[in-house]
Motif scaffolding. Structure first.
Motif, PDB file in Angstrom:
ATOM      1  N   ALA A  23       0.828  -1.204   0.000  1.00 42.52           N
ATOM      2  CA  ALA A  23       0.000   0.000   0.000  1.00 42.52           C
ATOM      3  C   ALA A  23       0.861   1.253   0.000  1.00 42.52           C
ATOM      4  O   ALA A  23       0.486   2.288  -0.538  1.00 42.52           O
ATOM      5  N   TRP A  24       2.061   1.157   0.592  1.00 38.73           N
ATOM      6  CA  TRP A  24       2.926   2.322   0.594  1.00 38.73           C
ATOM      7  C   TRP A  24       3.726   2.405  -0.713  1.00 38.73           C
ATOM      8  O   TRP A  24       3.843   3.461  -1.332  1.00 38.73           O
ATOM      9  N   VAL A  25       4.232   1.281  -1.146  1.00 35.42           N
ATOM     10  CA  VAL A  25       5.184   1.295  -2.247  1.00 35.42           C
ATOM     11  C   VAL A  25       4.527   1.447  -3.617  1.00 35.42           C
ATOM     12  O   VAL A  25       5.108   2.069  -4.514  1.00 35.42           O
ATOM     13  N   SER A  26       3.327   0.894  -3.773  1.00 37.05           N
ATOM     14  CA  SER A  26       2.687   0.935  -5.092  1.00 37.05           C
ATOM     15  C   SER A  26       2.388   2.366  -5.548  1.00 37.05           C
ATOM     16  O   SER A  26       2.792   2.772  -6.641  1.00 37.05           O
ATOM     17  N   PRO A  27       1.676   3.146  -4.732  1.00 35.68           N
ATOM     18  CA  PRO A  27       1.446   4.528  -5.161  1.00 35.68           C
ATOM     19  C   PRO A  27       2.761   5.304  -5.315  1.00 35.68           C
ATOM     20  O   PRO A  27       2.891   6.150  -6.204  1.00 35.68           O
ATOM     21  N   PHE A  28       3.739   4.982  -4.456  1.00 37.22           N
ATOM     22  CA  PHE A  28       5.013   5.693  -4.523  1.00 37.22           C
ATOM     23  C   PHE A  28       5.692   5.447  -5.867  1.00 37.22           C
ATOM     24  O   PHE A  28       6.174   6.388  -6.522  1.00 37.22           O
ATOM     25  N   MET A 158      -1.540   8.320  -1.080  1.00 35.73           N
ATOM     26  CA  MET A 158      -2.027   8.096  -2.449  1.00 35.73           C
ATOM     27  C   MET A 158      -2.180   9.431  -3.174  1.00 35.73           C
ATOM     28  O   MET A 158      -1.701   9.595  -4.307  1.00 35.73           O
ATOM     29  N   ALA A 159      -2.871  10.374  -2.513  1.00 41.20           N
ATOM     30  CA  ALA A 159      -3.115  11.671  -3.142  1.00 41.20           C
ATOM     31  C   ALA A 159      -1.789  12.392  -3.386  1.00 41.20           C
ATOM     32  O   ALA A 159      -1.588  13.019  -4.437  1.00 41.20           O
ATOM     33  N   ALA A 160      -0.855  12.289  -2.425  1.00 37.43           N
ATOM     34  CA  ALA A 160       0.445  12.938  -2.587  1.00 37.43           C
ATOM     35  C   ALA A 160       1.136  12.408  -3.844  1.00 37.43           C
ATOM     36  O   ALA A 160       1.686  13.185  -4.651  1.00 37.43           O
ATOM     37  N   SER A 192      12.695  15.363  -0.482  1.00 36.86           N
ATOM     38  CA  SER A 192      12.139  16.700  -0.526  1.00 36.86           C
ATOM     39  C   SER A 192      10.870  16.731  -1.373  1.00 36.86           C
ATOM     40  O   SER A 192       9.871  17.354  -1.005  1.00 36.86           O
ATOM     41  N   GLN A 193      10.905  16.047  -2.518  1.00 40.21           N
ATOM     42  CA  GLN A 193       9.715  15.977  -3.367  1.00 40.21           C
ATOM     43  C   GLN A 193       8.553  15.326  -2.623  1.00 40.21           C
ATOM     44  O   GLN A 193       7.412  15.799  -2.647  1.00 40.21           O
ATOM     45  N   TYR A 194       8.871  14.220  -1.946  1.00 41.62           N
ATOM     46  CA  TYR A 194       7.821  13.459  -1.276  1.00 41.62           C
ATOM     47  C   TYR A 194       7.212  14.240  -0.121  1.00 41.62           C
ATOM     48  O   TYR A 194       5.988  14.295   0.034  1.00 41.62           O
ATOM     49  N   ILE A 195       8.070  14.881   0.681  1.00 37.48           N
ATOM     50  CA  ILE A 195       7.541  15.579   1.855  1.00 37.48           C
ATOM     51  C   ILE A 195       6.672  16.758   1.416  1.00 37.48           C
ATOM     52  O   ILE A 195       5.654  17.071   2.035  1.00 37.48           O
ATOM     53  N   LYS A 196       7.059  17.409   0.307  1.00 36.83           N
ATOM     54  CA  LYS A 196       6.237  18.528  -0.189  1.00 36.83           C
ATOM     55  C   LYS A 196       4.881  18.038  -0.681  1.00 36.83           C
ATOM     56  O   LYS A 196       3.851  18.683  -0.440  1.00 36.83           O
ATOM     57  N   SER A 197       4.898  16.917  -1.399  1.00 34.53           N
ATOM     58  CA  SER A 197       3.638  16.361  -1.880  1.00 34.53           C
ATOM     59  C   SER A 197       2.750  15.977  -0.706  1.00 34.53           C
ATOM     60  O   SER A 197       1.554  16.270  -0.673  1.00 34.53           O
ATOM     61  N   LEU A 198       3.359  15.319   0.267  1.00 31.56           N
ATOM     62  CA  LEU A 198       2.608  14.873   1.442  1.00 31.56           C
ATOM     63  C   LEU A 198       2.044  16.075   2.190  1.00 31.56           C
ATOM     64  O   LEU A 198       0.890  16.059   2.638  1.00 31.56           O
ATOM     65  N   THR A 204      -4.637  19.800   2.330  1.00 36.47           N
ATOM     66  CA  THR A 204      -5.944  19.777   1.673  1.00 36.47           C
ATOM     67  C   THR A 204      -6.909  18.859   2.414  1.00 36.47           C
ATOM     68  O   THR A 204      -8.051  19.225   2.693  1.00 36.47           O
ATOM     69  N   MET A 205      -6.417  17.688   2.733  1.00 40.22           N
ATOM     70  CA  MET A 205      -7.249  16.682   3.408  1.00 40.22           C
ATOM     71  C   MET A 205      -7.800  17.207   4.724  1.00 40.22           C
ATOM     72  O   MET A 205      -8.979  17.038   5.045  1.00 40.22           O
ATOM     73  N   ALA A 206      -6.951  17.847   5.531  1.00 41.56           N
ATOM     74  CA  ALA A 206      -7.380  18.339   6.841  1.00 41.56           C
ATOM     75  C   ALA A 206      -8.137  19.652   6.716  1.00 41.56           C
ATOM     76  O   ALA A 206      -8.468  20.256   7.728  1.00 41.56           O
ATOM     77  N   THR A 207      -8.380  20.100   5.482  1.00 41.74           N
ATOM     78  CA  THR A 207      -9.091  21.347   5.167  1.00 41.74           C
ATOM     79  C   THR A 207      -8.406  22.572   5.770  1.00 41.74           C
ATOM     80  O   THR A 207      -9.062  23.587   5.986  1.00 41.74           O
ATOM     81  N   VAL A 208      -7.100  22.451   6.035  1.00 34.92           N
ATOM     82  CA  VAL A 208      -6.376  23.626   6.516  1.00 34.92           C
ATOM     83  C   VAL A 208      -6.183  24.591   5.344  1.00 34.92           C
ATOM     84  O   VAL A 208      -6.489  25.776   5.441  1.00 34.92           O
TER      85      VAL A 208
END
Lengths: 487, 487, 487, 487
Positions: A23-28, A158-160, A192-198, A204-208
């Motif tokens: 579940a972690w590696v496939s979307p990645f 997934m969204a990231a 860096s790419q991943y943390i920014k996407s996350l 967005t998810m937390a509606t902040v």
């Protein structure tokens, strides 16, 4: 059989761990990688191989038929069932991506999509949690929480990955959510790419929605619209679940509070004496503490068939009843019936009247409450009042009680009873108002026996009845003697 | 009649589809289009025509009167009812916009507003969902979800269209939410305009609020204020609904858990023997599995009138009772009563005592639970204990049970009973403690018959009573013989 | 008295309207106005005067004492109670701001603060809503919604006013939330200032937070922190309320669904014949429709004292019972008892057995359900089955039923009964299995009379018993004749 | 013992206050301070010392064993239990930071971390709130709210401190959330730094997310991601709690509304006379008012053991029964039994039939409701109807009732009864239909005595029965005389 079962469970738990990895590696892989790198390829293929082994194993594992409630272990039936249901999808999700690249022409693109096929394995996690929820060895609260956290983390991850892929594949890198802020984002480290996407995904998810990162081109807007809609559903679902858990967790404390509050407001409105008020509160508090499962326990026991209930009662009370002077010399049959039959009266017409609540969901405790269990009494609580109608007698399971006589408004302690003694039996057997007030000296556990249930039993065992009456008279004589002497 | 009904349902479903079309197209025309374009005009008018046909049809369709619960099919009454309620509004919402443009002077503006009149049709969707919610063929969970999703999508779409209209009609295009970011927004493609509007609408609705797009002029602020307030209510409503659904869905699992947990904590506190613990858990787990509707089923059946309940009982148990050796040769009347009357005792004074819970909402299972249905017992569970009071006998619907005798603390298996046999009948009929322990060998289904109910029946049919006793004695003799021999 | 009461209610409603005015105008004056302008001053003072009148009136209005539940109208007690509670605060909140400005030196500042004192009046709205919630003439759902909307609007408006005041009074106007975006904000129209404040307030409250406007200086940050914390509580409260309302509203539909689902799954699992399935579903559906209040109605009636219940039963059923041929010529006393006593049996030992549930909160319908009300039966439903035990007879309140005889597995219709007839009486009175199957021809309403209750009544009125038996025999003879002839 | 207990409570409350101080100061030192400043160090060490004292004290305080429910005060057992559980952690959290700095080399950094160890003390607050929730002296609603507010404030404060630390320790100050907006943030006042951190923390927590401040470097993003995830859980938890509280608070009003609504809709559908409708509504409204605890009270009392219930009944009703003319001259025993035994019938077969609901969670009021408490009747309500079956008699606890005779459809008032009188006794004792209608003249409180319960009592006390009958006949004669004369 049982060892098999255990191995099965361990294997399943191990596969669930691998599913988490997938579940972690496939979307990645789908979002960030253009071609499989060394270590990841190897791990992926090991995991695929393990799942392939599981497919093979499935053909050899018996299953429970949901219509007949029988375990099916015929090889043929197992195979038929599996092949006609999930077999194909399970198989496809284990195809190595190297193999796909060989077949399909545009092998770079396909790498990500083949990865995504693996997510089919997620249904295992759902099944795993459904089982855990019903397993008494795991806390319901934490199982539900773990499930919700898993779902939420997966959605964000997934969204990231999708957000990054959208940006990386857009024709104009500066017109993307990430490129409009950091132009050279493609040269940054994977971390860096991943943390920014996350970061954007969770924002967005937390509606902040800080707005430092936001959708720029129509593709991103379209995906973002769908993501926000999905999140609306997800957060509602999370809140709904949390409410469910909170309400459940708070129920017992609140019921206790409501009971105490009601009792004390009743006492105050009617100006009951302080001693009576204290007794009320002490009893209710003790009941709450000792009765930690409360109503559910009663329900659970009431929903068992009569034979099991009898076995339990016999196990719990036989040795107690056996020790009581009242039943010295009576037949074993009567002792058995005394310790079990309590939950059901014996005379024909009695049967009608005992209302059987076979399953009492969280609202009722009946008659049988006082019959199936020995109740706790706090210190200094009255169990029997002098002069009251003799409807019950009590066996002392533990603790100490006093016999008290009221004479000219003064209380005289005229005796004591301890574990294994019985109180109130003279009133019950001679059918006259109770001779003594019986009061606990310390925390005591008492088992109540109803007069009618007792008489019915004796009527059906006349010989034993005579023995009991003899036993009573011997002691009663002493008691009355003692009673007369003391004044 | 039934075919009519089916056509009616299909027609209604078809209209609901058209309403969905209208719900999307009306606000879109209102917000984005200044004059109707070719294809859209044609589709709109076809839809209008279909709704006009429906208006005509309404005059010919019978309806259910809510006071008398009768179907009204008088033409006059149908017409009166329709004309005095929704007829006018229904009619207005089908007027073609071309016709309105001819009449009203400012025809461009009016185009959008006439479009909006069509939204009156939405009340059909509300009615449609209200019906679906009560229809057992559709899942309650998904019906509610579909409703919430429909409402949410409509609100977002509607707001997107209004936001765009506000910007497009504002005197200074650069001082609008969209113009302040993309100055030449009016020349962009319709798709681009729409996706941007939708993007802002959902960003606001989901309370993400990135801030890349935001209200600029007072008009937009005013609308946005109202939109945000409305969204506050809408999200609360969504969360409320989700909580409702989650709590409902989780109830059964949680009750099972609570029951199991209570039973095992009871067992542990009282240090019950492992065998007893296992029996308890096995029984409760089986009950949960086989009883998938649980309490609701009992409620539903209890709320039926006596005649229907009798028919059901007769259908289920007549053939079973008919096969039992006990009732060989008895009259058909007794067999009928045996298989039906069980849910009600016959003697006058019995009537008082059977408490009738006509409708037991999710909390109680009574007396009748064990009478109306054959319960499942897991393997190796005791049904009857040797020496217990003979209150019930059991018919085997399926499975196998063993007769066991305890002699010097050793268990001797002395017989077996199978489908169609009866156990415990000798104790019941001769009124003596049960002779055998009866234990299931595998998953069995047993039907319980209460001694008192049975005796009452026999008292009312004396002749049959003699036949039964003869039947019993013949078999009992063998049994007792067998019993004596085996030791 | 009643007119007084009405005037009181109207006056209260009028004051609540004024409070709404105050709730809007007080914060507005506090935030946006530096000195009272013409029209507003006049209106304010009129409103103040009206509230002063109300203070005076309060001294003349009786109140309900919460301890003794008596209406207190002694002038002295009213005055004592008022003066010792809210009088002073009520009085202060009516002081005209002109008067305050004369007294206090810094009159400009104080203008706003004096305005805020008026908000004390808000407690009236809270009291008003508490009363409305209990008033059956107003929908609970909409009352709660109105309350929540009022609170939300007030909070937003209040925050908008405070935000503006903070900006307007800050030493550096460009370092404020509004000044940093529109430097000349103080010269804008009052409307523009207000809508911008409101826009920011709701943007924060709804947690959208675009970010186009945001706190700039520490004062604003401090207030914003508190505002956001408060909003967290408020939105939770709104969602909690909405959940409460949604769950309540959905309960009935869901119970119906659960019942229908359970019944049909039971039918399918046991493969009941289609005719029986249809009868089950038809009955449950009709019950749901006709029983719109369902369990609550039964509760409400059960919680009434016996005398009122008897009056209701007599009113509903006397005329019905009076028309029945069975009771031709019997005494008025018996008729009275027949139509009322049904809810309680007469023989001493019967009393024990009727379990009295005085208040059955949403979970139980007892015995008495079928006694207090005439139940609806859908068309083609069996009311009595041939050969079943004669436990009940039925009076037809409306509709038509058929008598059917099963002979060689063929059904023969042998008679019909209509409004005012009684069915099943021969079985009940002669104590033999029912002679006919009784089946409804169309929607019918039937009143059930239990055999035992009926016999008890007759035993207590022997003379009337003879009359009834004569009535029965006359008709029964015809019936039996008809019955024999038809075969 | 009790004083000890009080001191213990006060000490605990005092420690909780200090924990609050710690909860604020520890993260603050961690985030904002590089070295302990004067005053803070002193306070910290005083607080540490106090907690050290508490550790010592714990060795001398008895505790409740959760298995045996006994108070354990053996020094050794207390010490063993404490040392094997929390002792070490408690001790570590009191180590002064000065001491740590001496030991560890990098003393500046460690200052903050040592501070954080103190947060271990927070577990006290959790325990404190758990106790408060069960304490009837504190409102459940406000306790829960206080807990939620404490948690929320702590989380916000904690996050603010961590955010600041992240920014202050980052190698490039301009690439931090605060430095990118205010470059010279490190030179600002502590207050300004703190308010900005808090502002951003709450902006994120409340999901407002203006975006004026946002995470800039990967470290901040990582922490922010975790913070937002945590907040998602926290807000769900807050909403779940609020829903729980709102639903609980609204239950009573809603039940009242449902009852009233059901009663009036029943009345309207059956077109009951207005007088009857008014009686129904008046009774239900009064019941709601006087019965403020409603069902919980009944539950609480029912769950008490029989002796306590008897004491309460005796206390409440002895003096009332003693005054009644009916019981003039009867034995003290009968009076005692009359005032207590009511909740349980005396004859053997009666015992079966009284269904004992020992604990009635919010859904049922049984039989005993009308036995244990004197119910209120509003003015002009019928208590007994002329000619109805004589099932009950009533004692007047307070108020006035009229005897009314219906003659030719006209009502004649033929007598009055007041506090201490009994009504309906002639019907009950002579077993004939009630002679009079009994109607309240004003708010009255009546105690119901069931005929059967009364007869059973008299049968068991034959001598007293004769006295009672004599008492009745004397008065009855007068009554009948009066009754005959009046027509």
């Amino acid at each position: 059989m049982c060892t098999k079962h255990k191995i099965g469970r361990t294997w399943e738990a191990f596969l669930v761990l691998l599913v988490y990895y997938t579940a972690w590696v496939s979307p990645f892989e789908f979002g960030f990688l253009v071609r499989p790198s060394g270590l990841l390829t190897i791990t992926d293929n090991i995991v695929n191989a393990i799942f392939f082994v599981d497919i093979v194993l499935t053909f050899f594992v018996a299953y429970l038929d949901k219509t007949s409630y029988l375990i099916i272990d015929s090889k043929k039936e197992i195979a038929t069932r599996y092949v006609t249901t999930w077999f194909l999808l399970d198989l496809i999700s284990t195809i190595p991506s190297e193999f796909v690249r060989v077949i399909l022409p545009n092998n770079l693109q396909s790498y990500g999509y083949v990865s995504m096929l693996r997510l089919w394995r997620l249904r295992r996690v759902s099944r795993f949690f459904a089982r855990l929820e019903k397993d008494k060895n795991y806390s319901y609260f934490w199982t539900r929480c773990a499930k919700l956290v898993s779902v939420t983390l997966f959605v964000i991850h997934m969204a990231a990955c999708i957000f990054y892929r959208l940006a990386a594949h857009y024709f104009n890198p500066t017109e993307t959510w990430i490129g409009s802020v950091w132009e050279d984002f493609k040269t940054e480290s994977l971390y860096s790419q991943y943390i920014k996407s996350l970061y954007w995904s969770i924002t967005t998810m937390a509606t902040v929605g800080y707005g430092d990162l936001h959708a720029v081109n129509p593709n991103e807007m379209t995906f973002d619209v769908m993501y926000m809609l999905f999140n609306l559903a997800l957060t509602s679902y999370i809140i709904g679940n949390m409410t469910n858990l909170v309400v459940h967790a708070a129920t017992r404390t609140r019921q206790f509070r409501d009971t105490i509050h009601a009792a004390s407001s009743f006492a105050q409105r009617n100006r009951l004496p302080v001693r009576l008020q204290d007794q009320m509160i002490a009893h209710l508090t003790l009941k709450y503490r000792t009765d930690s499962e409360g109503l559910h326990q009663q329900e659970a026991i009431d929903s068992l068939p009569k034979a099991i209930r009898s076995s339990i009662a016999n196990y719990l009370f036989y040795s107690l009843v056996d020790r009581v002077y009242l039943f010295r010399g009576v037949s074993n049959d009567l002792l058995f019936q005394l310790s079990t039959v309590k939950s059901k009266f014996v005379l024909p017409f009695a049967d009608f009247t005992v209302v059987h609540f076979n399953r009492l969901t969280n609202h009722l405790n009946l008659l049988k409450v006082s019959e199936m269990k020995a109740e706790y009494f706090p210190p200094k609580e009255d169990v029997i009042l002098q002069n009251e109608a003799p409807t019950d007698m009590y066996f002392l399971v533990s603790g100490v009680v006093e016999h008290i006589v009221h004479k000219n408004a003064i209380e005289h302690v005229v005796g004591e009873a301890r574990t294994g003694d019985v109180v109130g039996e003279i009133g019950v057997l001679c059918y006259r108002p109770q001779l003594f007030t019986v009061r606990t000296k310390r925390l005591s556990q008492l088992l109540r026996l109803n007069r009618t249930a007792f008489l019915n039993l004796i009527q059906a065992n006349v010989g034993d009845g005579t023995i009991i009456m003899n036993n009573v008279l011997q002691v009663a004589r002493l008691d009355i003697f003692f009673f007369l002497v003391s004044f």
